[in-house]
Design a protein around this motif. Structure first.
Motif, mmCIF file in Angstrom:
data_model
loop_
_atom_site.group_PDB
_atom_site.id
_atom_site.type_symbol
_atom_site.label_atom_id
_atom_site.label_comp_id
_atom_site.label_asym_id
_atom_site.label_seq_id
_atom_site.Cartn_x
_atom_site.Cartn_y
_atom_site.Cartn_z
ATOM 1 N N GLU A 199 4.660 79.076 -84.413
ATOM 2 C CA GLU A 199 5.272 78.875 -83.095
ATOM 3 C C GLU A 199 4.728 79.873 -82.081
ATOM 4 O O GLU A 199 4.489 79.519 -80.924
ATOM 5 C CB GLU A 199 6.786 78.957 -83.196
ATOM 6 C CG GLU A 199 7.365 77.785 -83.962
ATOM 7 C CD GLU A 199 8.835 77.933 -84.292
ATOM 8 O OE1 GLU A 199 9.493 78.835 -83.722
ATOM 9 O OE2 GLU A 199 9.333 77.151 -85.114
ATOM 10 N N SER A 200 4.498 81.103 -82.500
ATOM 11 C CA SER A 200 3.909 82.102 -81.619
ATOM 12 C C SER A 200 2.518 81.654 -81.152
ATOM 13 O O SER A 200 2.199 81.703 -79.962
ATOM 14 C CB SER A 200 3.806 83.445 -82.360
ATOM 15 O OG SER A 200 3.049 84.355 -81.626
ATOM 16 N N LEU A 241 7.797 76.382 -74.738
ATOM 17 C CA LEU A 241 8.067 75.916 -76.101
ATOM 18 C C LEU A 241 9.453 76.375 -76.522
ATOM 19 O O LEU A 241 9.721 77.579 -76.582
ATOM 20 C CB LEU A 241 7.027 76.467 -77.087
ATOM 21 C CG LEU A 241 7.328 76.206 -78.568
ATOM 22 C CD1 LEU A 241 7.341 74.709 -78.884
ATOM 23 C CD2 LEU A 241 6.330 76.933 -79.454
ATOM 24 N N ILE A 242 10.311 75.402 -76.788
ATOM 25 C CA ILE A 242 11.596 75.671 -77.431
ATOM 26 C C ILE A 242 11.466 75.137 -78.844
ATOM 27 O O ILE A 242 11.019 74.010 -79.051
ATOM 28 C CB ILE A 242 12.759 74.971 -76.708
ATOM 29 C CG1 ILE A 242 12.940 75.537 -75.306
ATOM 30 C CG2 ILE A 242 14.058 75.110 -77.519
ATOM 31 C CD1 ILE A 242 14.021 74.847 -74.486
ATOM 32 N N SER A 243 11.816 75.961 -79.799
ATOM 33 C CA SER A 243 11.774 75.506 -81.185
ATOM 34 C C SER A 243 13.186 75.483 -81.737
ATOM 35 O O SER A 243 14.000 76.351 -81.431
ATOM 36 C CB SER A 243 10.864 76.391 -82.035
ATOM 37 O OG SER A 243 11.243 77.737 -81.956
ATOM 38 N N GLY A 269 3.686 84.379 -76.443
ATOM 39 C CA GLY A 269 3.935 84.124 -77.856
ATOM 40 C C GLY A 269 4.301 85.362 -78.639
ATOM 41 O O GLY A 269 4.221 85.370 -79.859
ATOM 42 N N ASN A 270 4.738 86.431 -77.930
ATOM 43 C CA ASN A 270 5.052 87.659 -78.657
ATOM 44 C C ASN A 270 6.545 87.980 -78.692
ATOM 45 O O ASN A 270 6.938 89.001 -79.246
ATOM 46 C CB ASN A 270 4.255 88.845 -78.112
ATOM 47 C CG ASN A 270 4.544 89.120 -76.650
ATOM 48 O OD1 ASN A 270 5.464 88.550 -76.067
ATOM 49 N ND2 ASN A 270 3.752 89.988 -76.051
ATOM 50 N N SER A 271 7.372 87.135 -78.091
ATOM 51 C CA SER A 271 8.819 87.323 -78.214
ATOM 52 C C SER A 271 9.531 86.011 -77.892
ATOM 53 O O SER A 271 8.941 85.092 -77.325
ATOM 54 C CB SER A 271 9.324 88.447 -77.297
ATOM 55 O OG SER A 271 9.266 88.052 -75.950
ATOM 56 N N PHE A 272 10.780 85.966 -78.284
ATOM 57 C CA PHE A 272 11.585 84.770 -78.050
ATOM 58 C C PHE A 272 13.016 85.199 -77.800
ATOM 59 O O PHE A 272 13.393 86.347 -78.050
ATOM 60 C CB PHE A 272 11.511 83.808 -79.237
ATOM 61 C CG PHE A 272 11.901 84.421 -80.546
ATOM 62 C CD1 PHE A 272 13.232 84.511 -80.931
ATOM 63 C CD2 PHE A 272 10.935 84.930 -81.406
ATOM 64 C CE1 PHE A 272 13.594 85.090 -82.138
ATOM 65 C CE2 PHE A 272 11.275 85.505 -82.619
ATOM 66 C CZ PHE A 272 12.609 85.585 -82.978
ATOM 67 N N GLN A 273 13.807 84.264 -77.293
ATOM 68 C CA GLN A 273 15.235 84.523 -77.156
ATOM 69 C C GLN A 273 15.999 83.267 -77.540
ATOM 70 O O GLN A 273 15.456 82.155 -77.523
ATOM 71 C CB GLN A 273 15.595 85.022 -75.766
ATOM 72 C CG GLN A 273 15.673 83.988 -74.681
ATOM 73 C CD GLN A 273 16.051 84.617 -73.352
ATOM 74 O OE1 GLN A 273 15.232 85.280 -72.719
ATOM 75 N NE2 GLN A 273 17.275 84.409 -72.927
#
Length: 184
Positions: free
Chosen positions: A116-117, A133-135, A154-158
């Motif tokens: 995903e990243s 991109l929402i996964s 692509g190095n963090s998400f929330q």
């Protein structure tokens, strides 16, 4: 660009969610992972609130996979190209939902994290409109979800709140059947 303090939610209308879920369950075979996609537009509700609303969805059939197992999914390149040209080039954001085996609330795997990243970076560098991109991940019955949105590097998400509704409301927990409550 999404601020880390933003409240992000995905709202899927009940009829659309029901159709999508039914198709996902219908295409599922003997414990294999399955994948489906929503293509969304986003709306800035306030300075700190962003909502994603799907415009359409797609669940690949068996013929769209190069590989499908209990631990791995690989879409055929021709099918993936079709999705990119049909939806992402037209300015939609993508919600990618897949399942993991079992009935408990699933966790994203390190394989999910890595792929995903890389995909979030791919979207940023290959599309002028830089789709988000929402996964999402569900258990095999598609009842227990977790969602996240990746930043464009692509190095963090929330976390993303999921609502199978137009509104922000949680589904009530189903009561246990009588035979499971007795003797407790």
């Amino acid at each position: 660009m999404i601020q880390k303090s933003s409240k992000i939610s995905l709202h899927i209308p009940p009829l659309m969610w029901g159709q999508f879920r039914q198709m996902m369950l219908k295409t599922k075979t003997a414990g294999e992972e399955i994948i489906g996609f929503f293509f969304c537009k986003h709306h800035q509700i306030s300075e700190n609130q962003l909502r994603y609303f799907p415009q359409t969805w797609m669940v690949p059939t068996e013929s769209c996979y190069e590989e499908q197992s209990t631990t791995r999914l690989v879409l055929k390149q021709e099918f993936h190209l079709y999705l990119l040209q049909t939806y992402l080039e037209k300015g939609f954001d993508i919600v990618h939902i897949h399942t993991h085996p079992g009935l408990d609330t699933p966790c994203f795997s390190t394989v999910d994290d890595r792929h995903e990243s890389e995909y979030a970076k791919f979207l940023t560098t290959n599309f002028e409109n830089q789709p988000q991109l929402i996964s999402g991940i569900f258990n095999e019955s598609l009842q227990k979800p977790k969602f996240r949105i990746w930043n464009q590097l692509g190095n963090s998400f929330q976390a993303v709140e999921f609502y199978p509704s137009w509104f922000e409301r949680r589904q009530k927990a189903s009561p246990l059947p009588p035979f499971e409550r007795e003797g407790r």
